[in-house]
Design an enzyme around this catalytic site. Structure first.
Site, PDB file in Angstrom:
ATOM      1  N   GLU A  20       0.863  -1.178   0.000  1.00 12.75           N
ATOM      2  CA  GLU A  20       0.000   0.000   0.000  1.00 12.75           C
ATOM      3  C   GLU A  20       0.901   1.230   0.000  1.00 12.75           C
ATOM      4  OE1 GLU A  20      -3.795   1.795   2.516  1.00 12.75           O
ATOM      5  OE2 GLU A  20      -2.413   0.392   3.464  1.00 12.75           O
ATOM      6  N   LYS A  80     -10.971  -0.108  -1.896  1.00 10.81           N
ATOM      7  CA  LYS A  80     -11.093  -0.525  -0.493  1.00 10.81           C
ATOM      8  C   LYS A  80     -12.489  -0.198   0.039  1.00 10.81           C
ATOM      9  CE  LYS A  80      -8.708  -0.040   3.956  1.00 10.81           C
ATOM     10  NZ  LYS A  80      -7.632   0.681   4.687  1.00 10.81           N
ATOM     11  N   CYS A 129      -4.905  -3.458   3.834  1.00 12.59           N
ATOM     12  CA  CYS A 129      -4.593  -2.996   5.186  1.00 12.59           C
ATOM     13  C   CYS A 129      -5.610  -3.487   6.218  1.00 12.59           C
ATOM     14  CB  CYS A 129      -4.463  -1.472   5.180  1.00 12.59           C
ATOM     15  SG  CYS A 129      -3.689  -0.774   6.661  1.00 12.59           S
TER      16      CYS A 129
END
Length: 262
Positions: A20, A80, A129
């Protein structure tokens, strides 16, 4: 030329994984980035998975992951879906105060569609994440056909705390629950590959800028958790509530009978 010669003698990787990003990459609007990533895919004959910033239809930014095939063509983008509160978005009513200070704080918007992407005739499911904290969500990638899971993360804000290890423990659970390899690339976190039993198979040294090759495999079998989710846990809870209710009712009846007899 040296890179081409080396690749001709040694097979390239199946998948190149970047973490990321600590700085924003705007793939759709950055022609130089598109050219460089496409060249990387073509020269290595590998799929490339990397993080970037996408744009929502309304103009807001997505925290996204992009997948290129071995010809450098974009296969798709995953946005995301579970954002970090006060990091990627500011929940109301705090947003009214924060946005008076800066329009850049907590500006990300959540994605709406879960996606998996083809890589070497298999499928990759990627979660970004903090999404590793949601088992019911990660299982959807395996249930949608992902034969390997990828986790892109930026753990730089954890510093040297134990949170880095805790984040890896979450990923290990997601691997074991779904019986899938997880390949994980991080910034200042723990870059590792985790086998389908949740064991760390390969772990890179901490706080070093480096690249490494690792092995993993694809699996198509489906674990009960992948297939049915949290039904067992909810069933146990329902059974416990039912048992407690039965005990309470029995005690109430016993007390009522005792009062009548006295």
């Amino acid at each position: 030329l040296a890179l081409n010669a080396a690749i001709s003698q040694n097979p390239g990787p199946n998948l190149i994984l970047w973490p990321e990003a600590p700085v924003p990459f705007y793939y759709e609007t950055d022609a130089f980035l598109r050219d460089q990533t496409a060249q990387l895919a073509r020269l290595t004959r590998s799929s490339v998975l990397f993080a970037g910033v996408g744009r929502a239809p309304g103009g807001g930014p997505y925290n996204s992951a992009y997948m290129l095939d071995s010809a450098g063509q974009l296969l798709g983008r995953y946005d995301k879906m579970y954002l970090v509160p006060f990091g990627e978005f500011v929940p109301p009513p705090f947003d009214l105060f924060v946005h008076q200070i800066s329009d850049e704080a907590g500006a990300f918007v959540p994605g709406r569609t879960l996606r998996t992407f083809a890589a070497s005739s298999q499928r990759v499911g990627m979660f970004i994440c903090y999404e590793s904290a949601f088992p019911h969500f990660v299982r959807e990638f395996a249930a949608s056909g992902a034969t390997v899971l990828a986790n892109l993360s930026n753990d730089g804000y954890f510093g040297t705390s134990a949170a880095r290890e805790q984040h890896l423990l979450l990923v290990r659970m997601r691997a074991a629950e779904n019986r899938r390899w997880v390949i994980r690339a991080t910034n200042d976190g723990i870059t590792a590959t985790v086998d389908p039993a949740g064991r760390v198979a390969h772990r890179l040294p901490a706080y070093r800028e480096m690249a490494a090759r690792t092995r993993f495999s694809h699996r198509r079998d489906r674990m009960p958790y992948t297939e049915y989710g949290d039904w067992f846990a909810w069933g146990c809870l329902a059974g416990a509530v039912g048992l407690a209710a039965a005990v309470i009712l029995r005690q109430d009846r016993a007390s009522a009978e005792s009062r009548r007899s006295s």
